[in-house]
Enzyme design. Structure first.
Site, mmCIF file in Angstrom:
data_model
loop_
_atom_site.group_PDB
_atom_site.id
_atom_site.type_symbol
_atom_site.label_atom_id
_atom_site.label_comp_id
_atom_site.label_asym_id
_atom_site.label_seq_id
_atom_site.Cartn_x
_atom_site.Cartn_y
_atom_site.Cartn_z
ATOM 1 N N ASN A 159 0.865 -1.179 0.000
ATOM 2 C CA ASN A 159 0.000 0.000 0.000
ATOM 3 C C ASN A 159 0.900 1.227 0.000
ATOM 4 O O ASN A 159 1.162 1.839 1.034
ATOM 5 C CB ASN A 159 -0.899 -0.034 1.249
ATOM 6 C CG ASN A 159 -1.757 1.207 1.378
ATOM 7 O OD1 ASN A 159 -2.056 1.886 0.396
ATOM 8 N ND2 ASN A 159 -2.162 1.510 2.604
ATOM 9 N N HIS A 170 -7.672 0.498 -2.053
ATOM 10 C CA HIS A 170 -8.449 1.237 -1.054
ATOM 11 C C HIS A 170 -9.543 2.092 -1.680
ATOM 12 O O HIS A 170 -10.443 2.569 -0.969
ATOM 13 C CB HIS A 170 -7.524 2.083 -0.187
ATOM 14 C CG HIS A 170 -6.736 1.270 0.795
ATOM 15 N ND1 HIS A 170 -7.279 0.782 1.962
ATOM 16 C CD2 HIS A 170 -5.453 0.830 0.761
ATOM 17 C CE1 HIS A 170 -6.363 0.090 2.620
ATOM 18 N NE2 HIS A 170 -5.247 0.093 1.909
ATOM 19 N N THR A 256 -3.696 -6.016 0.606
ATOM 20 C CA THR A 256 -2.723 -4.967 0.888
ATOM 21 C C THR A 256 -2.893 -4.490 2.319
ATOM 22 O O THR A 256 -3.866 -4.847 2.994
ATOM 23 C CB THR A 256 -2.879 -3.782 -0.092
ATOM 24 O OG1 THR A 256 -1.729 -2.942 -0.020
ATOM 25 C CG2 THR A 256 -4.127 -2.954 0.204
ATOM 26 N N CYS A 257 -1.964 -3.670 2.797
ATOM 27 C CA CYS A 257 -2.028 -3.156 4.171
ATOM 28 C C CYS A 257 -3.085 -2.057 4.282
ATOM 29 O O CYS A 257 -3.461 -1.434 3.296
ATOM 30 C CB CYS A 257 -0.680 -2.595 4.597
ATOM 31 S SG CYS A 257 0.622 -3.836 4.750
ATOM 32 N N THR A 258 -3.537 -1.815 5.511
ATOM 33 C CA THR A 258 -4.474 -0.729 5.765
ATOM 34 C C THR A 258 -3.705 0.532 6.148
ATOM 35 O O THR A 258 -2.529 0.461 6.516
ATOM 36 C CB THR A 258 -5.457 -1.096 6.888
ATOM 37 O OG1 THR A 258 -4.712 -1.417 8.066
ATOM 38 C CG2 THR A 258 -6.309 -2.294 6.496
#
Length: 279
Positions: A159, A170, A256-258
């Site tokens: 991300n 996102h 993916t990461c937040t």
């Protein structure tokens, strides 16, 4: 007069000695702090330049191997069944390249790599040639087959703050964007696969393949599907109305990461709806 009890003019008092030691200590701390700041700045600058150069490298690759791929993700081939991706060129770059993913309305337009079995995080900080790149690549772990025939193929991507790699996943947090963008495409050496995006939600830090035993059991796979259709525990979620997914379907999960909870993951899930064989 007796000098007993008088201090020598050259003798320092204990308080002066302590002040001297404190001054030296703070000088060392200041020097270390400045060094740390310089090193951090250098690290950030290096990785920023690396990511910029890496993204340019990916864009040039895309222009070179996807000349007949249109903006709406559909192949503009002269003959039906002709693959719009030049996998011969890609395989010369790296035999670990197993596909290409493209999502309309996002920056996601990248080769997909499969990690070596002895290093599942190999492409976490390597580009498609195997060279160091902080942004890494879009990749699947060796748990998954390179032909996307598993019950659920999981693709990972960073991300990135500059909007590259999987940062644009996102966008699917937004209900209007989710409603409008319904599909993504994955190209393999022998097929064009179209996936219907049916769910997008925040998930915890569990390793999906390990937690669900690689979906060897249909009962466990159904449990996973049911949750993806109703992620009631998710802080953020969007689910396609009237979506139908069964244990006979093939899924691809994009991970993916937040942004605010780095220990969590944001997932976008698609179910295979078309699988056109190509030459």
């Amino acid at each position: 007069m007796s000098d007993f009890g008088k201090k020598s003019v050259n003798e320092e008092s204990p308080s002066n000695k302590q002040k001297g030691k404190n001054k030296v200590l703070w000088s060392v701390i200041l020097a270390l702090s400045i060094t740390g700041v310089v090193l951090c700045a250098a690290f950030i600058l290096f990785n920023t330049m690396s990511c910029t150069n890496g993204e340019d490298k990916y864009k040039n690759l895309s222009k070179n191997v996807t000349p007949t791929l249109t903006d709406d993700n559909k192949p503009n081939a002269e003959k039906l069944g002709e693959n719009p991706i030049d996998f011969d060129k890609l395989k010369k770059e790296n035999k670990d390249i197993v596909g290409w993913i493209k999502i309309k309305g996002t920056n996601i337009d990248y080769p997909v790599l499969r990690t070596p079995e002895n290093d599942l995080s190999y492409y976490l900080h390597r580009d498609y040639t195997g060279s160091y790149l902080y942004a890494g690549s879009i990749y699947m772990e060796a748990f998954n087959n390179g032909d996307f025939t598993d019950k659920d193929t999981i693709l990972y991507g960073h991300n990135m703050m500059n909007g590259t790699m999987f940062a644009d996943l996102h966008k699917f947090e937004d209900k209007s964007f989710f409603k409008k963008h319904k599909y993504f495409y994955i190209y393999t050496p022998n097929s064009i696969k179209k996936y219907s995006i049916y769910s997008a939600y925040e998930y915890d830090d569990r390793h999906i393949n390990n937690s669900f035993k690689h979906f060897e059991d249909d009962k466990m796979f159904k449990e996973y599907i049911d949750y993806s259709l109703n992620p009631k525990l998710a802080i953020v979620s969007n689910v396609r109305k009237n979506a139908e997914v069964t244990v006979k379907d093939k899924l691809v999960t994009l991970s993916t990461c937040t942004n605010n909870r780095p220990e969590n993951r944001f997932l976008v899930q698609g179910v295979l709806i078309e699988d056109e064989k190509t030459k």
